[in-house]
Every structure is written in structure tokens, then in C-alpha cells.
Design a protein around this motif. Sequence first.
Motif, PDB file in Angstrom:
ATOM      1  N   THR A  51      38.932  67.165 142.869  1.00 59.38           N
ATOM      2  CA  THR A  51      37.716  66.357 142.941  1.00 59.38           C
ATOM      3  C   THR A  51      36.634  67.072 142.156  1.00 59.38           C
ATOM      4  OG1 THR A  51      38.312  65.532 145.129  1.00 59.38           O
ATOM      5  CG2 THR A  51      36.009  65.285 144.446  1.00 59.38           C
ATOM      6  N   THR A  52      36.034  66.392 141.175  1.00 65.98           N
ATOM      7  CA  THR A  52      35.018  67.009 140.338  1.00 65.98           C
ATOM      8  C   THR A  52      33.687  67.061 141.080  1.00 65.98           C
ATOM      9  OG1 THR A  52      34.315  64.933 139.361  1.00 65.98           O
ATOM     10  CG2 THR A  52      36.177  66.044 138.332  1.00 65.98           C
ATOM     11  N   LYS A  53      32.705  67.766 140.490  1.00 70.22           N
ATOM     12  CA  LYS A  53      31.372  67.860 141.081  1.00 70.22           C
ATOM     13  C   LYS A  53      30.713  66.489 141.201  1.00 70.22           C
ATOM     14  CE  LYS A  53      30.543  72.551 139.390  1.00 70.22           C
ATOM     15  NZ  LYS A  53      29.683  73.410 138.540  1.00 70.22           N
ATOM     16  N   ARG A  54      31.078  65.604 140.337  1.00 74.41           N
ATOM     17  CA  ARG A  54      30.516  64.254 140.389  1.00 74.41           C
ATOM     18  C   ARG A  54      31.229  63.362 141.395  1.00 74.41           C
ATOM     19  NH1 ARG A  54      29.640  62.528 134.067  1.00 74.41           N
ATOM     20  NH2 ARG A  54      28.333  64.292 133.443  1.00 74.41           N
TER      21      ARG A  54
END
Length: 742
Positions: free
Chosen positions: A726-729
Motif C-alpha cells: 500500500t503506497t503513501k497515497r
Amino acid sequence: MKARQILVGCDFGEDVADYDLELSQYFVETSSFLDVIHDRADLILGEKGSGKSAIFRHIAHSSDGIAPLRNVHVIPAFNTRGSVVFKNLSAHDNLPEEVLRTVWFTYLIALAVNHLANLYPKSGGRQISRLLKKYGLHSAQSDAQGIWAKIKRILEALNAQVEAEGELKFDPGSIPVSLGIRGKLSRLTGNGSEGGIDSILDACIAVLLETGTRCWIVFDRLDEAFYDNPDLEAVALRSLLRAHLDLASHQSPLKSKLFLRSEILERVTVGRGFVNATHLRRQYLKWDRPSIVALIARRIMARPDVADSLNLEYGLLRNQDGRLKVCGAVLPPRIDHQTLADWFENCTTDGRGALNPRNAITLLKQARAIQLEHYDRDDPEYVPGRPLIHWLPIRQGLQKLSVMRMEDTVLAERPDLRPLLRLMQAKPARMTRDQLSAILRPAAEKGASFEQALQSLLDSGLIASGANPNILTVPELYRHALKLTIHRSSGSELDVDEVSSMQVSADAACRRVLKCGITQYILDADDVQRHVISDHVRANYPELSATEHRVRSTGFRAVGVRSKEPTMTINGRLVLRTDDPAQFDDAEILTMEASVISAFEEATSRRASTFTPKLPLALRTQVNDWSSILRRKLGGSVGFVADLQDTGGRFRAQFAPDIPGVDISAQEKNVRNENAIQELKSYLEAACIEVINSGDVARIRPLGDASRSKAEEILSTFPVKVSTETTKRGHTVLRVSSEATN
């Protein structure tokens, strides 16, 4: 010099040979013409406008300048002006075919003998004059009208006897009726030394042999004589053909030549039987693309002042390359991405597919008139290398030609088709037999079967049936006249003008892709318009592709015009979208693109997280929402994607560690789902190769569950490890790494 001044002098001549006083200056000697003048054909067949009358006029008025015809007397068997003399045969439609056969034969001989009696009064002229007077066939007026007046009296006498006696008996080898000096009606048996038509024919042949000459009796305009009486047409023309064979059987210097519409010959012979039909020496007039180019080039060069203004030498007409150069000085070399000749073949032929020189000349004359109207407003200077007539007036000329040919050819000759054509208006140009049957059902309910209606449309060239007989197409020539739609979707339709507008937009986009190195150009389009654009691109720009898709950020339907072999190979793609493809000229697009590419390459080289292209202020203010236009469309090397953001007049591109994904789930109902999967596969293959070679890590961002499942399936075929992150966004991505790094 003004462009208008040159174009005024280039009028392309007349499209009807009967009215063209300068025909000999630009007559094109086709292979069909050469067969005629070398006496290899007697029955010259062709469609309306194929050049039959042009050949007749050329051999009749220029025979002295045509070497094979210098000893040939060419005698017209018809009047070239006014109503055709044969038309009054309608008053004698009770006469049987065998009687008319002898009447025609008598007419042929009378024409030749009267001509020779006046021309050679000392070479047997006295004898044939005496025979003509004896049988009431001598005429001071030796042309077709004068001789037919004599034949008309014979026909009237025959009719009178039929009415009086109820039947008509005569010897087919004799003149059927003679009107003596006192007007007494008598029968001629032809058995005496001077008692029949053969004696007149023998005297005629003797004069020709003595003078070393030949004689051709030429028929034309036969389609105008009996068009309103099909039964009489069949009897009259069949009897004329038999009389022609009778004359040919003598193998003499006297021959008849018949110029006839090919469909009329089929109409009067097919299904009725015609003995010795194989003895008819036929020549079908056929035009090919080089012949059409030669026709246009000769008409351009017919005016020396025009040739001088365009700096064209007459020697260019000697070969095809030179003729193309002549045409290119006045006309665009390509129209709708087709060569000039190909475009004329596709757009000026009817459903039977035969090239038609009259249609080509009519279209050019209409396009010239439209272009002159433009020049009347602008009055530009002539620019060498730039065509005098642009592509848009030519397209508009095609629309005018469409209406003209519908009125003066189709409906003028087949008014019974008008109810069918009303039913076909504003319908698709391409349909199946079942669809056409449904369209024509109201006509079938009034008595005409569908098969009869279909055959009438095919015979008239209004529709064409190709390799697949179930698919029927209305040719380009008649589409505008019928106000046909090109596509229908969800009840929506496009008329011809709307279609033309969409094609212009597609042309503009394609030219930018080809000229400016842009690898893709997206046009806004609704569900119906996108089909028109896609079909136009695929048909006219084979080096480009057209993909249909829905843009997720805005929800509009679009068509991406993409180069199959991009001329610009940087680390990604530049995609432009605008409602008006004419909004930027080529120089502005190049300036804008150069700035974006330069900044992007610089940022990529230093692996910077952002870059700022320097765009002219005018471009910043004219383009709506650069973020949505270029977002996710400036792809970098594997693992990078540019996200262009609007920052108050300055534009900053931010790199994110994602590879642009393809939303398979959003396209599950789209017929082009396979293309989306293929695109995803190509992204994944590139990512895996990069990971394997560099030992780096790539992150793939699928845009839906279906995409993720498909991506995992494709990645499983490569020697890489795949996990979920899961990315920071907050995006769920697939982490791809080489087995060596783990």
C-alpha cells in the motif's frame, strides 16, 4: 499572379461531349479507342458518361487527322441535335421485328448510297442515283434526318397495309415498300437484276472499291430514342442488331458501328434469346486510374496560358509521372489520404464500379466553381507548389455531383425508383439484406417484391454487393443525395454534414500526429461520432491506429489517434486532448512539445521528483485543465509516471513510483477488452525486463480487482516475485522484484 486569375482559365472543358468544341485538343486515346479506329469492334458498349459520344465526335470530326481513318467516310446515322429521329418509331410499334429488321437495313444502305452519290457523281454515282430514285430513297438532304424522312414514309405505308389487310407479307430480302413517282404503293420482290436492296448494296460496294475508300454508318444516342417504351426498345434495337449482322455478313467496305449503353444491350438480349450474338464484335469502354489522370492532365494543359502560369511543359504529358505533376499543380495529390486517382475511383463510381470520365469532369467543374467563390473573398497570390483547388471544395463538389447524378441519371431514367429512394433516405450506407428488406417493406406491401426492388437498385448502380452478398453498400457517389447516415447507435444518427465535420477533425488530428511527432492525439466524441472517426482513420491513415476508450477522470468518450510507429521515441508518450483540434497550429504544438520533452528528459536524467516545462503564456491560458490532459500520459522509464499539476500558472510534473495500470474491470463490457489486456501485458513485460536486468523493484498499480487478477496471472509467467503493498497515497500496488534480490 493571383491564384484566381489562373483558375479562371482552367475550366476543364465540357462534361458532355456534344457541347465540347475543344474535345480534339485533349481527347485521350484509350485502348478501347484504338480498337475502334483499327476496325476491331463494331458494337461499342459503355456506361452512361463513359465516353461513347466523345469517341464518335472525335472520329467524325477529326478522321482526317487519324491515320487509320483517312480513307473512311464516317456517316452519322442519327441527328446530333434535337430529338432523336428514331423516336417516331413509337407510332409504328405494331410492326413485327422481322419487318423492322429490313427497314433498318434499308436505312443503312440508303444513308451510304445517298452520301456516295453526292460525293462521287462520276464513279458509279449515276447508277446508284437512278436506283435510289426508282425506289423512292433518293434525298437531296443526305443526312440522317433527310434519309429517315424517306424511311418514315415507308413505315407509314406499312402501317396502312397492316390496318387494311390485317397482316403483312413480304420477302425479307427485298425493300418492303416502294413509293413510286406517282405515290403508288407497290411490293418489290428483289428477284430482278435491279429489283432488290441487294442491287443497291452491290452498286454501293462497287463505288467504294473503285475509289479505294470505306464507309462507316455510326449510331449513337440510341438510349434516348425509346427510353419511355421498353417493349418498343427491345424490338427496335434487336431488329437493328440483326440488320447490322446482315450488313456485316457481306464482308464489304460498308459497315455499321453502334455505340450503345451496356445495360441496354443486356436488357434487350438477355432472357429473350439472340441468334448469332457471338458474331457481334464488341468493345467495352473501360477506364482505369492512369486514364483518368491523363484525362485531367490534358484538360489542364489545353490552355497554354494556364500551363505557362503554372510553369508546366507540354512534354510532361508523355508519361504518368509527368501527368501526375500536372494534376498536382491544380489539385491536391492526396484527398482523404488516398491518391487523387484512387479517390476519384472510390467516390465517382456507382455500384457497378466502372470509372466514369463524365463524373470526374463534372466534379472538377463544381469544385472549381466553389474554389473561385473562395478566391472572390480572399484573392490570394498564387504560390508555386500549392494546388489551385483545395481538398475541401473537391469534397463539396462531390456533394453537388451526388445530387446531380441522382436527378439527371437515376431518377430521369428510372422515375419508378423514387418511392424506394424515399424509404432509403437518412438510413445507413452499409446494411445487410435483412435490414434493407425491413427498410423497403412499405414498398413491398404495395405490390413490389423485395427481390424485384433489390434487383432494380443493383441494376441502377444505387447499391453494390461485394464478396459477401449479404452485405449491401450505397456507393459514395449517391450518399449525399440520399442524406445517408454512417452509423447508428442508441437511436442517434449523423447526417452527411456532421460526418464530414467529424472527418475534418480526424484529418487535423492525424496530420498533427504525422507531422509533429506526437504519438497520440485524443478527440472528444460521443458514442456515434467515435465510430465515424475510427473508421475514417483506419480507412485513410494506415500508418496510424484509432482506439476507442472512456477517460475515467472526465467520463467522456474519446478516440485516440495513435502512431503505430512513433516518430518520437522518448521515454514515454505525449497525449493531447482538446475539443478543437484546430486550436493550435503546427508551430505552436512543436514549441509546446519541445518544451515539455526537454524538461522531462532533464528531470529523468537526474531522477528528479518534479520538472517544470516552460510553456508560452498563450498556450497556458488556451488549454483547459492541463492536469487532466497530461495526467498519467508522460510515462518515464519503468517505475516512473509523470503527474502534471497546475500550480497557479506554473506547471510542475511530479514523479510517482508507479507504472500506469490499465483498468480491465472498467472495460469488461467493451469489445476492445482484448486490446486493454494486451496493453497491460506489454507494460508488465517491460517492467519485468527492467527489474531482471537492474535488480531494482517496480510497483504496478492495477485499477481494479479484475486488473489485479489479470496482472498477477501475467506476472506469474516471468521469473520475478510478486507481493502486495500500500503506497503513501493509499493505492494498492503489486511489488515486483527479481528473485535474486530476495
